[in-house]
Design an enzyme around this catalytic site. Structure first.
Site, mmCIF file in Angstrom:
data_model
loop_
_atom_site.group_PDB
_atom_site.id
_atom_site.type_symbol
_atom_site.label_atom_id
_atom_site.label_comp_id
_atom_site.label_asym_id
_atom_site.label_seq_id
_atom_site.Cartn_x
_atom_site.Cartn_y
_atom_site.Cartn_z
ATOM 1 N N ARG A 108 0.931 -1.178 0.047
ATOM 2 C CA ARG A 108 -0.050 0.023 0.115
ATOM 3 C C ARG A 108 0.782 1.224 0.027
ATOM 4 O O ARG A 108 2.126 1.055 0.468
ATOM 5 C CB ARG A 108 -0.890 0.055 1.390
ATOM 6 C CG ARG A 108 -1.731 -1.092 1.493
ATOM 7 C CD ARG A 108 -2.567 -1.132 2.713
ATOM 8 N NE ARG A 108 -3.606 -2.320 2.700
ATOM 9 C CZ ARG A 108 -3.038 -3.419 3.628
ATOM 10 N NH1 ARG A 108 -1.715 -3.552 3.949
ATOM 11 N NH2 ARG A 108 -4.005 -4.532 3.553
ATOM 12 N N LYS A 127 -2.135 -2.178 7.381
ATOM 13 C CA LYS A 127 -3.560 -2.000 7.810
ATOM 14 C C LYS A 127 -4.173 -3.082 8.650
ATOM 15 O O LYS A 127 -3.778 -4.272 8.212
ATOM 16 C CB LYS A 127 -4.365 -1.749 6.372
ATOM 17 C CG LYS A 127 -5.622 -1.587 6.369
ATOM 18 C CD LYS A 127 -6.340 -1.293 5.035
ATOM 19 C CE LYS A 127 -7.983 -0.900 5.082
ATOM 20 N NZ LYS A 127 -8.412 -0.741 3.787
ATOM 21 N N HIS A 138 -2.286 2.125 -5.739
ATOM 22 C CA HIS A 138 -2.900 1.168 -5.301
ATOM 23 C C HIS A 138 -3.202 0.179 -6.665
ATOM 24 O O HIS A 138 -3.320 -1.186 -6.569
ATOM 25 C CB HIS A 138 -4.351 1.615 -4.951
ATOM 26 C CG HIS A 138 -4.567 0.296 -3.595
ATOM 27 N ND1 HIS A 138 -4.015 0.448 -2.492
ATOM 28 C CD2 HIS A 138 -5.795 -0.601 -3.503
ATOM 29 C CE1 HIS A 138 -4.486 -0.656 -1.675
ATOM 30 N NE2 HIS A 138 -5.632 -0.742 -2.385
ATOM 31 N N ARG A 144 -0.553 -2.386 -6.895
ATOM 32 C CA ARG A 144 -0.825 -3.354 -5.930
ATOM 33 C C ARG A 144 -1.761 -4.393 -6.375
ATOM 34 O O ARG A 144 -1.670 -5.643 -6.382
ATOM 35 C CB ARG A 144 -1.270 -2.635 -4.607
ATOM 36 C CG ARG A 144 -1.838 -3.887 -3.675
ATOM 37 C CD ARG A 144 -2.148 -2.998 -1.869
ATOM 38 N NE ARG A 144 -2.689 -3.602 -1.426
ATOM 39 C CZ ARG A 144 -2.563 -4.515 -0.277
ATOM 40 N NH1 ARG A 144 -1.076 -4.699 -0.175
ATOM 41 N NH2 ARG A 144 -3.454 -4.997 0.355
ATOM 42 N N HIS A 151 -4.384 -9.346 3.666
ATOM 43 C CA HIS A 151 -5.846 -9.144 3.435
ATOM 44 C C HIS A 151 -6.260 -9.866 4.893
ATOM 45 O O HIS A 151 -5.837 -11.103 4.973
ATOM 46 C CB HIS A 151 -6.467 -9.539 2.380
ATOM 47 C CG HIS A 151 -6.215 -8.809 1.085
ATOM 48 N ND1 HIS A 151 -6.622 -9.304 -0.257
ATOM 49 C CD2 HIS A 151 -6.114 -7.291 0.997
ATOM 50 C CE1 HIS A 151 -6.246 -8.095 -1.024
ATOM 51 N NE2 HIS A 151 -6.197 -7.138 -0.184
ATOM 52 N N TYR A 201 -9.676 -10.708 -7.378
ATOM 53 C CA TYR A 201 -9.096 -10.839 -8.381
ATOM 54 C C TYR A 201 -9.182 -12.064 -9.269
ATOM 55 O O TYR A 201 -8.907 -11.852 -10.634
ATOM 56 C CB TYR A 201 -7.444 -10.711 -8.059
ATOM 57 C CG TYR A 201 -6.881 -9.709 -7.020
ATOM 58 C CD1 TYR A 201 -6.986 -8.422 -7.748
ATOM 59 C CD2 TYR A 201 -6.830 -9.803 -5.727
ATOM 60 C CE1 TYR A 201 -6.790 -7.406 -6.754
ATOM 61 C CE2 TYR A 201 -6.355 -8.820 -5.012
ATOM 62 C CZ TYR A 201 -6.262 -7.699 -5.463
ATOM 63 O OH TYR A 201 -5.926 -6.435 -4.705
#
Length: 284
Positions: free
Chosen positions: A139, A164, A228, A231, A254, A263
């Site tokens: 990120r 995150k 992003h 990413r 995640h 994805y």
């Protein structure tokens, strides 16, 4: 609304946000939204505002102001934080239903576009930033907070500290990326962070966004490219190479596998090789 009716966000809110290690952007967002909320109810002390008054205010924002889903959710989160985290109240159901947030597929670059972008950059610092973001799936907040002490060249890995969700993780460094970083370090000799501004200290996310967008347009990429995007592209390219979703989930940090599964809706690799079952039927 008269100036005398304006209400600032209580300092206790900001202190609580800082104590819980919320990001600077979240602190700014919550304080701004709570200031708007308390100003609207200027005739009342915050503790006097009832659940029905909150619901009524949210209906006003949606029906009269026609606010976006994002605005509504940010306001709700700010209000919830104040009454539940700051005042210690129980979780309430005093809010109207949140709208289901639309989930458009993320924009990604093809592998050819990614190569074209990275090869086109002559500025060593810019090339290093984008290469690390892409090849490590970072990120933008993670690249600007990446410390030199978190890079382990002998072990070919980077320690992402409190990304995150406040969860640490390790990501591997590709050989090409490692060599580029080493060249960059000799040229720029940063002191603390991998990427630093001209006067030291953290590089800014806005600077990365600006030069990336400018570079993308200069080479004819019409997509709205952001940090992003790199990413997302990295994750998609891994999936196209047959890497499992579980591994991609860990690399990206995640918390939920459902986030990573998006994805599978972007890549088309392998679909052309799937045999339709009707081809096995014999009914001519």
């Amino acid at each position: 609304m008269l100036e005398e009716h304006h209400r600032k966000c209580p300092s206790i809110v900001i202190d609580k946000l800082k104590a819980l290690r919320y990001s600077a952007s979240t602190i700014k967002t919550y304080s701004n939204f709570l200031s708007i909320f308390f100003t609207y109810h200027y005739a009342y002390q915050p503790q006097e505002i009832t659940n029905e008054m909150i619901r009524s205010y949210l209906r006003y924002l949606i029906q009269e102001r026609e606010i976006s889903e994002s605005y509504q959710n940010q306001m709700i989160n700010a209000i919830k934080f104040y009454y539940e985290k700051v005042l210690g109240g129980k979780q309430q159901t005093y809010f109207i239903d949140r709208p289901k947030k639309s989930k458009p597929l993320p924009i990604v670059l093809s592998q050819k576009e990614t190569i074209l972008l990275l090869k086109s950059i002559s500025n060593l610092k810019h090339k290093t930033i984008l290469t690390v973001i892409y090849s490590c799936g970072l990120r933008v907040s993670e690249i600007i907070n990446l410390k030199l002490s978190s890079i382990y060249f002998e072990e070919n890995k980077i320690h992402i500290v409190a990304g995150k969700g406040k969860k640490d993780r390790y990501v591997t460094i590709a050989n090409r990326t490692k060599k580029l970083i080493q060249i960059y370090l000799k040229e720029y000799a940063p002191e603390y962070y991998l990427i630093e501004g001209q006067r030291g200290g953290k590089y800014t996310a806005s600077s990365i966004q600006k030069f990336l967008k400018k570079q993308s347009y200069s080479i004819g990429i019409s997509k709205n490219v952001t940090p992003h995007t790199l990413r997302h592209s990295f994750a998609t390219h891994l999936l196209e190479k047959g890497i499992s979703l579980r591994y991609i989930q860990y690399i990206l940090g995640h918390e939920s596998s459902k986030t990573t599964e998006i994805y599978t809706h972007i890549t088309n690799t392998g679909i052309e090789n799937i045999k339709n079952p009707i081809d096995d039927f014999d009914f001519d």
